[in-house]
Design an enzyme around this catalytic site. Structure first.
Site, PDB file in Angstrom:
ATOM      1  N   PRO A   8      -9.444   5.119   0.757  1.00 19.12           N
ATOM      2  CA  PRO A   8      -9.264   4.955  -0.034  1.00 19.12           C
ATOM      3  C   PRO A   8      -8.285   4.453  -1.922  1.00 19.12           C
ATOM      4  CG  PRO A   8      -7.311   5.938   1.576  1.00 19.12           C
ATOM      5  CD  PRO A   8      -9.016   5.049   1.782  1.00 19.12           C
ATOM      6  N   ASN A   9      -9.206   5.150  -2.876  1.00 22.18           N
ATOM      7  CA  ASN A   9      -8.798   4.702  -4.059  1.00 22.18           C
ATOM      8  C   ASN A   9      -8.840   2.921  -4.209  1.00 22.18           C
ATOM      9  OD1 ASN A   9      -7.192   7.021  -4.449  1.00 22.18           O
ATOM     10  ND2 ASN A   9      -6.081   5.664  -3.240  1.00 22.18           N
ATOM     11  N   ARG A  34      -7.160   0.664 -12.412  1.00 16.02           N
ATOM     12  CA  ARG A  34      -6.355   0.954 -10.771  1.00 16.02           C
ATOM     13  C   ARG A  34      -4.978  -0.214 -10.466  1.00 16.02           C
ATOM     14  NH1 ARG A  34      -5.301   1.522  -3.902  1.00 16.02           N
ATOM     15  NH2 ARG A  34      -3.846   2.362  -3.827  1.00 16.02           N
ATOM     16  N   TYR A  42      -3.124  -4.602  -8.038  1.00 11.44           N
ATOM     17  CA  TYR A  42      -4.708  -4.725  -7.269  1.00 11.44           C
ATOM     18  C   TYR A  42      -5.495  -5.743  -7.900  1.00 11.44           C
ATOM     19  CZ  TYR A  42      -2.548  -1.691  -4.957  1.00 11.44           C
ATOM     20  OH  TYR A  42      -1.832  -0.766  -3.503  1.00 11.44           O
ATOM     21  N   ASN A  56     -10.076  -3.443   4.431  1.00 14.09           N
ATOM     22  CA  ASN A  56      -8.943  -2.200   3.859  1.00 14.09           C
ATOM     23  C   ASN A  56      -8.996  -0.994   3.725  1.00 14.09           C
ATOM     24  OD1 ASN A  56      -6.878  -1.944   1.561  1.00 14.09           O
ATOM     25  ND2 ASN A  56      -7.654  -3.055   0.364  1.00 14.09           N
ATOM     26  N   ALA A  96      -3.905   3.561   2.320  1.00 16.74           N
ATOM     27  CA  ALA A  96      -3.214   3.716   2.302  1.00 16.74           C
ATOM     28  C   ALA A  96      -3.205   4.570   4.024  1.00 16.74           C
ATOM     29  CB  ALA A  96      -2.603   5.190   1.215  1.00 16.74           C
ATOM     30  N   HIS A 144      -1.280   2.807   7.080  1.00 18.56           N
ATOM     31  CA  HIS A 144       0.180   3.295   7.174  1.00 18.56           C
ATOM     32  C   HIS A 144       0.390   4.353   8.686  1.00 18.56           C
ATOM     33  CE1 HIS A 144       0.233   0.248   3.943  1.00 18.56           C
ATOM     34  NE2 HIS A 144      -0.224   0.760   3.115  1.00 18.56           N
ATOM     35  N   ASP A 182      -7.603   4.223  16.329  1.00 21.35           N
ATOM     36  CA  ASP A 182      -8.084   4.941  17.438  1.00 21.35           C
ATOM     37  C   ASP A 182     -10.058   4.057  17.463  1.00 21.35           C
ATOM     38  OD1 ASP A 182      -5.988   5.508  18.943  1.00 21.35           O
ATOM     39  OD2 ASP A 182      -6.623   7.448  19.076  1.00 21.35           O
ATOM     40  N   GLU A 229      -8.151  -6.858   9.522  1.00 19.56           N
ATOM     41  CA  GLU A 229      -6.703  -5.965   8.146  1.00 19.56           C
ATOM     42  C   GLU A 229      -7.068  -7.017   7.255  1.00 19.56           C
ATOM     43  OE1 GLU A 229      -3.246  -3.988  10.000  1.00 19.56           O
ATOM     44  OE2 GLU A 229      -3.007  -3.748   7.566  1.00 19.56           O
ATOM     45  N   HIS A 278      -5.271  -6.625   2.519  1.00 22.53           N
ATOM     46  CA  HIS A 278      -4.855  -6.010   1.751  1.00 22.53           C
ATOM     47  C   HIS A 278      -4.709  -7.108   0.713  1.00 22.53           C
ATOM     48  CE1 HIS A 278      -3.991  -2.659   3.997  1.00 22.53           C
ATOM     49  NE2 HIS A 278      -3.246  -3.472   4.996  1.00 22.53           N
ATOM     50  N   LEU A 279      -5.010  -6.296  -0.374  1.00 22.04           N
ATOM     51  CA  LEU A 279      -4.707  -7.083  -1.848  1.00 22.04           C
ATOM     52  C   LEU A 279      -3.647  -7.562  -1.913  1.00 22.04           C
ATOM     53  CD1 LEU A 279      -7.612  -4.854  -3.283  1.00 22.04           C
ATOM     54  CD2 LEU A 279      -7.737  -7.568  -3.619  1.00 22.04           C
ATOM     55  N   SER A 280      -2.465  -6.842  -1.994  1.00 26.49           N
ATOM     56  CA  SER A 280      -1.450  -6.660  -2.794  1.00 26.49           C
ATOM     57  C   SER A 280      -0.680  -7.705  -1.316  1.00 26.49           C
ATOM     58  CB  SER A 280      -0.838  -5.465  -2.761  1.00 26.49           C
ATOM     59  OG  SER A 280      -0.864  -4.728  -2.040  1.00 26.49           O
ATOM     60  N   ARG A 284       6.646  -4.563  -0.582  1.00 30.13           N
ATOM     61  CA  ARG A 284       6.891  -3.253  -1.742  1.00 30.13           C
ATOM     62  C   ARG A 284       7.422  -2.497  -0.656  1.00 30.13           C
ATOM     63  NH1 ARG A 284       0.006  -2.334  -2.803  1.00 30.13           N
ATOM     64  NH2 ARG A 284       1.963  -0.388  -3.955  1.00 30.13           N
ATOM     65  N   ARG A 326       5.027   0.501   3.115  1.00 31.96           N
ATOM     66  CA  ARG A 326       4.192  -0.268   3.157  1.00 31.96           C
ATOM     67  C   ARG A 326       4.010  -1.245   3.907  1.00 31.96           C
ATOM     68  NH1 ARG A 326       0.335   1.438  -1.124  1.00 31.96           N
ATOM     69  NH2 ARG A 326       2.525   2.093  -2.998  1.00 31.96           N
TER      70      ARG A 326
HETATM   71  C1  DQA Z   1      -4.184  -1.879   0.063  1.00 30.02           C
HETATM   72  C2  DQA Z   1      -1.810  -1.473   0.085  1.00 30.02           C
HETATM   73  C3  DQA Z   1      -1.927  -0.388   0.326  1.00 30.02           C
HETATM   74  O1  DQA Z   1      -0.317  -0.484   0.932  1.00 30.02           O
HETATM   75  C4  DQA Z   1      -1.813   0.921  -0.439  1.00 30.02           C
HETATM   76  O2  DQA Z   1      -2.237   1.872  -0.767  1.00 30.02           O
HETATM   77  C5  DQA Z   1      -3.785   0.583  -1.308  1.00 30.02           C
HETATM   78  C6  DQA Z   1      -4.324  -0.973  -1.811  1.00 30.02           C
HETATM   79  C7  DQA Z   1      -3.855  -2.872  -0.932  1.00 30.02           C
HETATM   80  O3  DQA Z   1      -5.104  -3.402  -0.899  1.00 30.02           O
HETATM   81  O4  DQA Z   1      -3.152  -3.716  -0.838  1.00 30.02           O
HETATM   82  O5  DQA Z   1      -4.861   1.338  -1.603  1.00 30.02           O
HETATM   83  O6  DQA Z   1      -4.753  -1.332   1.347  1.00 30.02           O
END
Ligand code: DQA
Length: 150
Positions: A9-10, A17, A22, A73, A76, A79, A86, A97, A99-101, A106, A110
């Site tokens: 998502p997002n 964003r 990011y 990735n 959210a 978390h 599963d 797994e 993550h950009l950040s 943070r 997270r």
């Molecule tokens: C994220 C970190 C997550 O906490 C956040 O909800 C995202 C992006 C990252 O790539 O840093 O949507 O996965």
């Protein structure tokens, strides 16, 4: 060998964003760069992005049929989605797994990843290079030199 690059998502809004967190690159541009790198490494990539938990679960299930590994990735969902956790546990191919950040520097929420225990490993905090590093990590695993087991 095919690898699935999956974004939750997002992440479709990358570029607009929270660019301070990011970065300013779009998902399409990150994916194009990854494709080039994968081609040089001898891998074929496929791409999937969804804002829906169920679609991400379905894509993980489908990946087991034609992919050697997944770079995920989960946004959210990382978390709190036990459904995605599963689904990862249900398939035998390695899931990395990403993550950009740096999720550990943070918000408190997270710092928890419910998917980390069932993933092959986690890479976070390097912006778009987190995906590149994940590709290198999978290549290392597939080389047979890695002692890691899923
Ligand atoms: C994220 C970190 C997550 O906490 C956040 O909800 C995202 C992006 C990252 O790539 O840093 O949507 O996965």
């Amino acid at each position: 060998m095919k690898i699935l690059i999956m974004n939750g998502p997002n992440l479709n809004l990358l570029g607009e964003r929270e660019p301070n967190v990011y970065g300013s690159e779009t998902l399409d541009s990150i994916n194009a760069e990854l494709s080039e790198k994968a081609g040089r490494m001898g891998f074929e990539l496929s791409f999937f992005q969804s804002n829906s938990e169920g679609e991400l679960v379905d894509a993980l299930h489908a990946s087991r049929l034609d992919c050697a590994g997944v770079i995920l990735n989960a946004g959210a969902y990382t978390h709190y989605s036990y459904a995605i956790r599963d689904a990862i546990a249900a398939i035998k191919i390695p899931v990395v797994e990403v993550h950009l950040s740096n999720v550990n520097s943070r918000d408190e929420f997270r710092k928890t990843s419910v998917i980390a225990p069932v993933c092959a490993g986690t890479i976070a905090g390097f912006g778009k290079y987190s995906y590149h590093l994940a590709l290198d990590a999978l290549a290392y695993r597939f080389s047979g030199n890695s002692e890691a087991q899923k």
